[in-house]
Design a protein around this motif. Structure first.
Motif, PDB file in Angstrom:
ATOM      1  N   GLU A  95      -0.094   1.953  -7.136  1.00 26.76           N
ATOM      2  CA  GLU A  95      -0.716   3.009  -6.345  1.00 26.76           C
ATOM      3  C   GLU A  95      -0.836   2.578  -4.887  1.00 26.76           C
ATOM      4  OE1 GLU A  95      -4.255   0.855  -8.397  1.00 26.76           O
ATOM      5  OE2 GLU A  95      -2.109   1.143  -8.657  1.00 26.76           O
ATOM      6  N   GLU A  96      -0.693   3.533  -3.975  1.00 25.39           N
ATOM      7  CA  GLU A  96      -0.748   3.237  -2.544  1.00 25.39           C
ATOM      8  C   GLU A  96      -1.821   4.079  -1.854  1.00 25.39           C
ATOM      9  OE1 GLU A  96       2.966   3.586  -0.579  1.00 25.39           O
ATOM     10  OE2 GLU A  96       4.039   2.247  -1.950  1.00 25.39           O
ATOM     11  N   GLN A  97      -2.437   3.479  -0.859  1.00 24.20           N
ATOM     12  CA  GLN A  97      -3.426   4.193  -0.055  1.00 24.20           C
ATOM     13  C   GLN A  97      -3.315   3.751   1.397  1.00 24.20           C
ATOM     14  OE1 GLN A  97      -7.749   3.442  -0.652  1.00 24.20           O
ATOM     15  NE2 GLN A  97      -7.964   5.666  -0.745  1.00 24.20           N
TER      16      GLN A  97
END
Length: 251
Positions: free
Chosen positions: A139-141
């Motif tokens: 997951e990326e943020q």
């Protein structure tokens, strides 16, 4: 420092000023707070782009963001040395469009909010640093922090720190990270000049993040301040008519 800010200029006007390729349509926001998604301008593949990022930088090396302190601001004096920022200052410099911000001044034990804005009424670009956090499951943020510097003599009456503002003619110089070098960009990390910004006191309604309307940025009158600072009225305490006075029942 910068803990709340405002974006009220029309999207197309901001696009013209900041020169990004996208044409986003977003409503005016009068009380932007940390952890919320905010508009950010970055340089990628030779062009400027509009992105939404979480306000509160999380370095790539953090394992669990829930256990990491919220970094909404980065001090200009230490960005090259702090582990959280030293990579971002080289490779991920950004701009945050804004039409002003709020600061709280301690007045006799009460903190009063002020709205601070460019004296000429034009929007500004806060210097910012961005990082993309990648979780264990892929997951990326995208996250961002606003850079602050010592305040000029006039703004120091409100707070000793201010957001760094980048002039339009310096946007490219600040955003260009292709050389992986900060020497050209570091001189830009300074507070506004004396007289560049104006301010006025506003309602304490801005203290509540849920309040987000145009009334928040309006000057507050002395009468309204007195009402806000008045102690809350105590509810009248009524004695029950059947109170026992030790002499038995009254009825």
């Amino acid at each position: 420092m910068c803990g709340r800010f405002v974006i009220t200029s029309p999207p197309e006007a901001l696009r013209q000023i900041f020169g990004y390729l996208e044409q986003p349509n977003f409503p005016p926001r009068h009380n932007i707070a940390p952890t919320q998604p905010i508009p950010v301008v970055i340089l990628e593949n030779g062009g400027r782009h509009f992105r939404l990022m979480r306000w509160g930088l999380v370095p790539a090396w953090v394992k669990d963001p829930r256990k990491f302190s919220l970094l909404i601001n980065a001090r200009a004096e230490t960005v090259q040395d702090k582990p959280a920022f030293k990579n971002a200052i080289k490779r991920r410099r950004a701009l945050v469009p804004a039409d002003g911000y709020y600061e709280w001044q301690d007045a006799g034990g009460r903190k009063r909010p002020f709205f601070i804005y460019r004296r000429d009424g034009q929007p500004t670009g806060f210097a910012a640093l961005a990082e993309t956090w990648i979780g264990p499951n892929g997951e990326e943020q995208d996250t961002v922090a606003i850079v602050t510097a010592p305040a000029s003599a006039d703004l120091a009456v409100l707070h000793h720190r201010v957001p760094v503002t980048i002039a339009p003619e310096d946007f490219e110089r600040w955003l260009d990270c292709r050389a992986d070098d900060v020497e050209e960009a570091m001189p830009l990390l300074r507070g506004p000049r004396v007289g560049e910004f104006a301010w006025h006191q506003v309602s304490t309604r801005v203290n509540r993040v849920v309040n987000d309307d145009a009334q928040l940025t309006l000057p507050i009158t002395a009468e309204e301040i007195a009402i806000e600072e008045a102690p809350p009225k105590k509810a009248a305490v009524r004695k029950a008519a059947t109170e026992d006075d030790g002499q038995g029942s009254l009825f």
